[in-house]
Structures are given as structure tokens and as C-alpha cells.
Design an enzyme around this catalytic site. Sequence first.
Site, PDB file in Angstrom:
ATOM      1  N   GLU A   1     -43.478 -12.116  31.213  1.00  0.00           N
ATOM      2  CA  GLU A   1     -44.173 -13.211  30.524  1.00  0.00           C
ATOM      3  C   GLU A   1     -44.868 -12.718  29.260  1.00  0.00           C
ATOM      4  O   GLU A   1     -44.864 -13.403  28.246  1.00  0.00           O
ATOM      5  CB  GLU A   1     -45.185 -13.890  31.459  1.00  0.00           C
ATOM      6  CG  GLU A   1     -44.552 -14.841  32.463  1.00  0.00           C
ATOM      7  CD  GLU A   1     -43.772 -15.977  31.795  1.00  0.00           C
ATOM      8  OE1 GLU A   1     -44.159 -16.406  30.694  1.00  0.00           O
ATOM      9  OE2 GLU A   1     -42.756 -16.408  32.356  1.00  0.00           O
TER      10      GLU A   1
ATOM     11  N   TYR B   1     -52.000 -19.988  29.849  1.00  0.00           N
ATOM     12  CA  TYR B   1     -50.550 -20.132  30.003  1.00  0.00           C
ATOM     13  C   TYR B   1     -49.985 -19.020  30.906  1.00  0.00           C
ATOM     14  O   TYR B   1     -49.293 -19.286  31.889  1.00  0.00           O
ATOM     15  CB  TYR B   1     -49.821 -20.097  28.638  1.00  0.00           C
ATOM     16  CG  TYR B   1     -48.350 -19.879  28.843  1.00  0.00           C
ATOM     17  CD1 TYR B   1     -47.541 -20.930  29.269  1.00  0.00           C
ATOM     18  CD2 TYR B   1     -47.785 -18.609  28.731  1.00  0.00           C
ATOM     19  CE1 TYR B   1     -46.199 -20.728  29.546  1.00  0.00           C
ATOM     20  CE2 TYR B   1     -46.451 -18.393  29.011  1.00  0.00           C
ATOM     21  CZ  TYR B   1     -45.661 -19.459  29.411  1.00  0.00           C
ATOM     22  OH  TYR B   1     -44.354 -19.250  29.702  1.00  0.00           O
TER      23      TYR B   1
ATOM     24  N   ASP C   1     -46.784 -23.989  27.482  1.00  0.00           N
ATOM     25  CA  ASP C   1     -46.618 -23.336  26.176  1.00  0.00           C
ATOM     26  C   ASP C   1     -45.917 -24.328  25.241  1.00  0.00           C
ATOM     27  O   ASP C   1     -45.780 -25.515  25.563  1.00  0.00           O
ATOM     28  CB  ASP C   1     -45.814 -22.032  26.326  1.00  0.00           C
ATOM     29  CG  ASP C   1     -44.375 -22.283  26.760  1.00  0.00           C
ATOM     30  OD1 ASP C   1     -44.056 -23.438  27.136  1.00  0.00           O
ATOM     31  OD2 ASP C   1     -43.573 -21.344  26.713  1.00  0.00           O
TER      32      ASP C   1
END
Length: 352
Positions: free
Chosen positions: A46, A129, A147
Site C-alpha cells: 500500500e 487511507y 483514495d
Amino acid sequence: MEEHSNRRSDAGYRQIAEELIRWYIRSQRDLPWRRDTDPYRVWISEIMLQQTRVEAVVDYFYRFMDRFPTVAALAAADEQEVLKAWEGLGYYSRARNLHRAAKEIVDKHDETFPGTLAGIRSLPGIGPYTAGAIASIAYDLPAPAVDGNVLRVVSRLDGIESDVMLPATKKDVTERVRHMYIYGKANPLTQGLMELGALVCVPGTPHCDDCPVSEYCRAYIEGRQEDLPVRSPRQKQRIDKLCAGLIRNEGGILIAKRPETGMLANLWEFPLVERSRSRKQIVETFQDQYAIEIDSMEKTGHVRHVFTHRIWEVDVYRARGSAASDRCREVPLAELDTYPMPNVFQKMKKWV
Ligand code: SF4
């Protein structure tokens, strides 16, 4: 939370959640970080994927995992080693924060990645996020990860007219996604939304004919896919005009470590100064800022590099000279690649 009139009924969110999960299970790309739900792997992927295309991340991910297979291995590494593994991905504060967070997991959490949203969110470099992405993908917690991709998809699906750059719109989208989690498992739902945004509901003209939820999509039904999301224009980026010196001598080439804080902190650079009108002034600035005596210098190229909020326009000079202070390090050419350097300086290496 303010109620928005165009929210769907529960049945509407249920249909979307179910279709999206079915589609994701059928159509997902085979990506290395999807092969299990180890939170360490989810976390690294991520962070790497922020501002970077999936195709560009795959090789970095494999290399990073080979080098730092566990959170303990990452915590034990030297920061320069971590920056070197990150070289080319840009946004180096992400790498520094990964390293800091790994140390914190080892010191405060007994080498175990936190398993709650609050615990994940408390780690350095993890915003709402990323925390939502890790919590929902690794632990199946109903934590929205919103996002730019998800803002686009949900704005189109629900026909949201407000500016997606506004915090209130993001909050509204977050609540809509949270509502979907009631009707589907968090992991495939989060990844389904992300995958739809990456493959089908793309910026510009989306591929609505291939979309699993087109029959529920307000933008599609009303033919407004290309008008959404609404986004306020970006602020103009600042332009910095600079000169970089590829300064050689018998010992090799001069490089300098950037300051510990600020842009591209702790990475290595070719000496870099603001552009002046005359060559004489440029030579003097190298001397003032880096204590470098330049014997000869010629302009050899130009590099333009776009960061998030600024653009660097760099004139590149090839020069001969030497440094009189330890602000610079003289390194043999064969060792230059062992120092972590940001992309903007990598682009100059072809002239060394
Ligand atoms: Fe996006 Fe088109 Fe699907 Fe709507 S129908 S979600 S606009 S791809």
C-alpha cells in the site's frame, strides 16, 4: 453526519456490494501482495502503490521482500539501506516512515503488526487511507479506504456533484463506502472498489460496457460519466531553476548528503545550487555552499523533474574540481550506484 439526499437505499448498497465482490473474485489481477493477507506485505504494497503505478511497483515489491522479508528485518536495517531499496520510487519520506514504523512495531508491539484500526493508524506514515486499506484487506475490518480511485468510482456511482477535493465530500464518500461493508466482506469489497477504479472506472472515459455495476450507476444512466468526479483545479506548481555539478577529479566524483529534514532528506545528490545569471556566479555559489573549487566547467544537459508541488528545472554542468570540506564526499565512479539518489539525480548519471 449530514444526510445527503442522493444516498441510496440499503438494498441499493447491497446490490452494488454483492456485484462488486462477485466481479472482483472473477476478474482480479494476480499481484504478488494479493497472494496472502499478511499485514506486513499489505502495508508495504500500500505504501509503494501511493502515487505509483501497479506495474512499476511489482519488481520493487519482490526486491524489498527479498531484502526485508519481515518487519524485524526491516527494523534492523540501516536507513541508508532502506532508502537504497526505495531508490526510484520517489517520495522518500514514505521509506523513512516505513523504517520508523517497523522499529516501533518491534519495540512496542512485540514484532506483531497491530490488529486494530487505531493501532494501525498510530504508526508513523499511516494516514486514514492506508490504515483503512490495511485493516480491511489484512484483517477484514469494515474500515473504508478512500483514495482518488475510490472517490472517482463512488462519485460516478452515486452521481455526487460536489468537489471531491473538499474534505466534506471525502467524508460523505467514506460514509457511503462504510455502508457497503454491511453487505459484504471488507477485504474483497475494498479491493473490488480499487480494482474497478484501476481497470474499468478509469479517469477520463471509463469502460462502462465492462462494468459489473453499470445498471446501478447514476452517472452511466444519465450519461454523465465523463463529467464526474467534480474536481477543483490544482494550484499552479512552483518552478525552481537550479544548476547541478557533475564534478570529477582523480579520486572520482563529488556527491553530498542532503539535510536530515526537508525535501529528499538524507538522500545523496550531485552538488546543487540555484541558477545564477553568469557562470562566474554559479562557480562562486558552489564554493560558498559546498566549499568546492571548480577548475573548469561546461554545460552538458538539462533535466526537468516534476514533484507533487514543484518542478525542478536543472541545468547540468560537467566540471573538474575538488572539495575543501566534508560537506561533500569524493566517491570512485564504481561506487556511485551504492549511494541512494533520488530520480532527478539518477537522470543526470548518463552525463557522468
Ligand atoms: Fe464507472 Fe461506468 Fe461503472 Fe459507472 S458504469 S461505475 S461510470 S465504469
